[in-house]
Design a protein around this motif. Structure first.
Motif, mmCIF file in Angstrom:
data_model
loop_
_atom_site.group_PDB
_atom_site.id
_atom_site.type_symbol
_atom_site.label_atom_id
_atom_site.label_comp_id
_atom_site.label_asym_id
_atom_site.label_seq_id
_atom_site.Cartn_x
_atom_site.Cartn_y
_atom_site.Cartn_z
ATOM 1 N N SER A 106 0.853 -1.191 0.000
ATOM 2 C CA SER A 106 0.000 0.000 0.000
ATOM 3 C C SER A 106 0.891 1.243 0.000
ATOM 4 N N GLU A 107 0.270 2.389 -0.149
ATOM 5 C CA GLU A 107 1.010 3.645 -0.125
ATOM 6 C C GLU A 107 1.823 3.778 1.174
ATOM 7 N N THR A 108 1.162 3.581 2.299
ATOM 8 C CA THR A 108 1.877 3.702 3.573
ATOM 9 C C THR A 108 2.936 2.614 3.719
ATOM 10 N N GLY A 109 2.614 1.415 3.210
ATOM 11 C CA GLY A 109 3.575 0.317 3.284
ATOM 12 C C GLY A 109 4.816 0.614 2.470
ATOM 13 N N ARG A 110 4.620 1.155 1.265
ATOM 14 C CA ARG A 110 5.781 1.480 0.421
ATOM 15 C C ARG A 110 6.637 2.578 1.045
ATOM 16 N N GLN A 111 5.978 3.547 1.641
ATOM 17 C CA GLN A 111 6.737 4.633 2.264
ATOM 18 C C GLN A 111 7.579 4.112 3.425
ATOM 19 N N LEU A 112 6.968 3.245 4.224
ATOM 20 C CA LEU A 112 7.703 2.672 5.353
ATOM 21 C C LEU A 112 8.901 1.878 4.843
ATOM 22 N N ALA A 113 8.670 1.071 3.803
ATOM 23 C CA ALA A 113 9.757 0.251 3.245
ATOM 24 C C ALA A 113 10.862 1.143 2.679
ATOM 25 N N ALA A 114 10.467 2.164 1.943
ATOM 26 C CA ALA A 114 11.458 3.032 1.304
ATOM 27 C C ALA A 114 12.302 3.763 2.337
ATOM 28 N N ARG A 115 11.700 4.040 3.479
ATOM 29 C CA ARG A 115 12.422 4.782 4.510
ATOM 30 C C ARG A 115 13.296 3.872 5.368
ATOM 31 N N THR A 116 12.796 2.648 5.675
ATOM 32 C CA THR A 116 13.479 1.867 6.716
ATOM 33 C C THR A 116 13.953 0.477 6.295
ATOM 34 N N ALA A 117 13.505 -0.057 5.151
ATOM 35 C CA ALA A 117 13.828 -1.458 4.839
ATOM 36 C C ALA A 117 15.120 -1.597 4.050
ATOM 37 N N ASP A 118 15.821 -2.701 4.280
ATOM 38 C CA ASP A 118 16.968 -3.072 3.462
ATOM 39 C C ASP A 118 16.525 -3.923 2.275
ATOM 40 N N PHE A 130 14.030 9.710 0.361
ATOM 41 C CA PHE A 130 14.400 9.716 1.781
ATOM 42 C C PHE A 130 15.914 9.865 1.970
ATOM 43 N N GLY A 131 16.616 10.227 0.887
ATOM 44 C CA GLY A 131 18.059 10.443 1.003
ATOM 45 C C GLY A 131 18.875 9.169 0.980
ATOM 46 N N ARG A 132 18.272 8.078 0.497
ATOM 47 C CA ARG A 132 19.007 6.806 0.476
ATOM 48 C C ARG A 132 19.443 6.488 -0.957
ATOM 49 N N HIS A 133 20.559 5.746 -1.095
ATOM 50 C CA HIS A 133 20.955 5.252 -2.402
ATOM 51 C C HIS A 133 19.931 4.195 -2.830
ATOM 52 N N PRO A 134 19.479 4.226 -4.101
ATOM 53 C CA PRO A 134 18.449 3.253 -4.494
ATOM 54 C C PRO A 134 18.903 1.801 -4.345
ATOM 55 N N ASP A 135 20.210 1.541 -4.474
ATOM 56 C CA ASP A 135 20.685 0.160 -4.303
ATOM 57 C C ASP A 135 20.602 -0.317 -2.861
ATOM 58 N N SER A 136 20.259 0.578 -1.944
ATOM 59 C CA SER A 136 20.194 0.165 -0.545
ATOM 60 C C SER A 136 18.865 -0.490 -0.190
ATOM 61 N N VAL A 137 17.959 -0.619 -1.184
ATOM 62 C CA VAL A 137 16.714 -1.373 -0.971
ATOM 63 C C VAL A 137 16.602 -2.448 -2.048
ATOM 64 N N LYS A 138 16.662 -3.706 -1.628
ATOM 65 C CA LYS A 138 16.596 -4.822 -2.570
ATOM 66 C C LYS A 138 15.145 -5.280 -2.715
ATOM 67 N N VAL A 139 14.723 -5.484 -3.952
ATOM 68 C CA VAL A 139 13.330 -5.846 -4.226
ATOM 69 C C VAL A 139 13.248 -7.317 -4.639
ATOM 70 N N LEU A 140 12.470 -8.086 -3.873
ATOM 71 C CA LEU A 140 12.440 -9.543 -4.014
ATOM 72 C C LEU A 140 11.006 -10.068 -4.140
ATOM 73 N N PRO A 141 10.474 -10.173 -5.365
ATOM 74 C CA PRO A 141 9.143 -10.771 -5.512
ATOM 75 C C PRO A 141 9.144 -12.255 -5.133
ATOM 76 N N GLY A 142 7.986 -12.731 -4.705
ATOM 77 C CA GLY A 142 7.825 -14.166 -4.462
ATOM 78 C C GLY A 142 7.757 -14.914 -5.777
ATOM 79 N N LEU A 143 8.279 -16.142 -5.805
ATOM 80 C CA LEU A 143 8.231 -16.984 -7.000
ATOM 81 C C LEU A 143 8.022 -18.427 -6.575
ATOM 82 N N VAL A 144 6.978 -19.048 -7.153
ATOM 83 C CA VAL A 144 6.703 -20.458 -6.862
ATOM 84 C C VAL A 144 7.197 -21.304 -8.033
#
Lengths: 446, 446
Positions: free
Chosen positions: A228-240, A266-280
């Motif tokens: 969600s919007e709030t979820g993405r913001q939280l991730a962008a600010r605090t998640a690795d 949020f002042g972070r390098h874009p490579d500092s957040v890794k994006v990992l979709p689920g895959l079955v």
């Protein structure tokens, strides 16, 4: 500002994490596999998975967390039934390099306890802990914690955001060199480097400091999965790293680009957040073998996959007809939807883009996540395609049947990914953070 | 009504549990021992302890829990700094028979989380989990959990009592044979045997059921350590074993008799509650060697033992003069005393009965608990004397310096206890509950 580590080339930096859900992601897994139904309670089962993952040089093992027993949980081994921090702590003793990612809810745990528990796992594992932060969207859970209803979506996220501020401050409440341990002089700690955090906020009041020094990797790696919007913001600010539900490469690309933009905001390098979709991955030596495996699994789970889909998109199960299109208008019109936006949006997008029936949706996504039913080459091709096109940093593997589906992935798919030069052949650095290609945590006193 | 197990004779049923506090119970341990000060954060350190305990056929390993960092915690490895459930889960993988007893606070954890976490450890360890229920008496803790002050003593116990009702009901919310796991028919669980608990009380409202089936030993073994009137009542009603502070054999006898009477008052067999005072053995091959070890440890901890004593009895440190009697009147006159009654009462009784100076008190009790400074025979003699005279069911060993003090106990004291026929030479039954000589948990559906 962060920069990527030198020891890593963009070429082979694909990230692979595997999830252990019950005895496999497919709802029919427990009947299909050779072991006992109770294996999901057995340490030997988890040891097998962890050792296979490490043999395959996978980055981490991820466990979900389920804080309530619903009706469906009586039909098969409950995903996340065991407290994941307990399982992963047990596995810390029998693995050397595997990252250990446990889910915990900031809605139903105190931040001081969370900070300390994950720091403990991080210390004992030598810097291999990951914390998947969730806000808990299952309404049944509230009734186990004295609340008649779940807090609404935005409230849960506001609490989560503040909890992460508290937890991060606690993890840094001991400076990098605070533990001196000079036995001769008797100086154990540098008091100047150990400070209370004195947090007083909307949801929490926490003095600190933590009972534990900083860990080898600075702090546990933080995962999130909000869409969600709030979820993405939280991730962008605090998640690795971010777990996400993406059913098409284009959707994955958009999501990753969006999250990287937000991180920069949020002042972070874009490579500092890794994006990992689920895959079955549903793997056979041939496509026919893979399809037969999928069919056998489906037959063993009756209409369970259908009910799971209904829950995910927030409509009654009888609103879904296998041979008709997914009722997108009905799904979108639900004003009281309070579950995961990520699962719902991904499946709706897939159905609309490819004009799929409910039956086709079930075939193409494994209970929500993208799914490949095919040969090791088919699975490797999708991974390489999405990765090389910048749609992902890696994948969170939702193995259909455990442990044999994971063994197949490790023995048959991993070598192909290595042959193509997208996946490494050994662990990197000394910690989980290093191994993920994340920059070191800033090493100043907070 | 419960009866003792046949496989156990009263002769060799002595129970021995060992505690791992920091790197040893003595405040000077970290400077005295050969390892690093940071060993208390290292899994290898705990593996050594667990394996030694199992080599000595000890019943269990017990870990304390510290939810705040106080000033003194910066002077040495903090006892209970790591979340004990994390440490003991890690040790479940590398031990086979050792009981794993973790402390958790019912004041600062939700009962649903506690029930699930301990059930998970119980499942993964094959029926070896123990839960030491505490209400937390350290005022600094409250500030880490949003409260300006700790709940008062009786309120903490009322909450603990209700929490234990909830937790026990959750542990029994799956009937003994609820997990069917018939892969052919597809019947996973017997729904009739899985029931919500629907608890609605003063402090908690919890629907249940738990996410997990019943464990091999029925439920984790419950430990308690309350010495106050309310603490004893809670223990007599709900505990399988009680840790206690007793500095004289007569006091231990009285305490055990009192607790057994209270248990009978709740309709329980008195043998269903095991009484385990703490004991600090400081072992040397000769008495001179033991005294030299104690002296060296004391010199390395300066006045730390004195400050610990002041905290335990609730007076300022400058009210204690090493060469004068313990100021018993001042201690008893403190109306705002809100810490552990057990520690305070035990030390006061010792000082009064034997008319001891503060210095002598420090020599005779190791930061609160009974202490023997002597040869392996001296230690064995005290254990045998208290045990044969019915003052105890066993002891909780508070080892002075880890791991070598434990190795000495296992190699030098255990064989003497076995030679005297008070201690067994192999583990009993298949679970921790069996091994402690406790009766099986009633196996009906709750």
């Amino acid at each position: 500002m962060n920069t990527p580590r030198e020891h890593r080339t963009p070429e082979n930096s694909l990230i692979l994490i595997t999830t252990a859900m019950g005895v496999g992601m497919h709802l029919g897994a427990w009947r299909y596999r050779t072991g006992e139904a109770s294996d999901y309670l057995d340490l030997e089962f988890y040891k097998h998975i962890a050792r296979s993952a490490e043999r395959g040089v996978l980055h981490g093992l991820f466990l979900a967390d389920t804080l309530a027993l619903s009706e469906e949980n009586l039909e098969r081994p409950n995903l996340g039934a065991l407290d994941p921090i307990v399982v992963l702590s047990a596995l810390a003793s029998v693995t050397d390099r595997l990252g250990l990612v446990a889910t915990s809810s900031t809605t139903f745990n105190e931040p001081f306890n969370l900070a300390r528990r994950f720091s403990a796992l991080d210390h004992l594992s030598g810097g291999r802990a990951g914390f998947n932060v969730v806000t808990t969207f299952v309404p049944d859970v509230a009734a186990n914690f004295g609340a008649s209803d779940l807090p609404q979506h935005d409230n849960r996220y506001a609490r989560a955001e503040e909890a992460m501020d508290v937890i991060t401050a606690l993890w840094h409440s001991w400076g990098q060199d605070a533990l001196i341990g000079d036995k001769t002089s008797g100086v154990f700690a540098d008091r100047e480097q150990v400070r209370p955090i004195n947090h007083a906020g909307q949801h929490f009041s926490v003095r600190g400091p933590l009972t534990l020094p900083r860990t080898r990797q600075g702090r546990p790696v933080v995962f999130q999965a909000g869409a969600s919007e709030t979820g993405r913001q939280l991730a962008a600010r605090t998640a690795d790293a971010v777990f996400t539900v993406q059913n098409t490469r284009s959707a994955a690309s958009e999501f990753r680009a969006d999250l990287r933009r937000r991180a920069e905001g949020f002042g972070r390098h874009p490579d500092s957040v890794k994006v990992l979709p689920g895959l079955v991955p549903v793997i056979g030596r041939t496509r026919e073998e893979a399809r037969a495996r999928k069919l056998a699994l489906d037959e063993l789970s009756a209409d369970a996959e259908l009910r799971k889909l209904a829950l995910r998109v927030g409509v009654p199960v009888d609103a879904l007809d296998l041979d008709k299109p997914l009722p997108v208008d009905l799904i979108r019109a639900n004003p009281s939807f309070n579950a995961s936006h990520g699962f719902r949006d991904a499946v709706v997008r897939l159905a609309v883009e490819e004009n799929l029936t409910v039956r086709e949706v079930l075939y193409r996504n494994g209970g929500g996540h993208a799914q490949v039913v095919g040969t090791p080459d088919d699975v490797a091709d999708l991974i390489i395609d999405w990765y090389r096109n910048g749609a992902v940093d890696g994948f969170n593997l939702m193995i259909d049947v455990l442990p044999d589906g994971l063994d197949d992935f490790v023995d048959l798919v991993v070598p192909r990914l290595q042959d193509h030069g997208v996946f490494r052949t050994s662990y990197q650095g000394t910690t989980f953070r290093d191994d993920l290609g994340l920059s070191p945590v800033l090493q100043t006193v907070s």
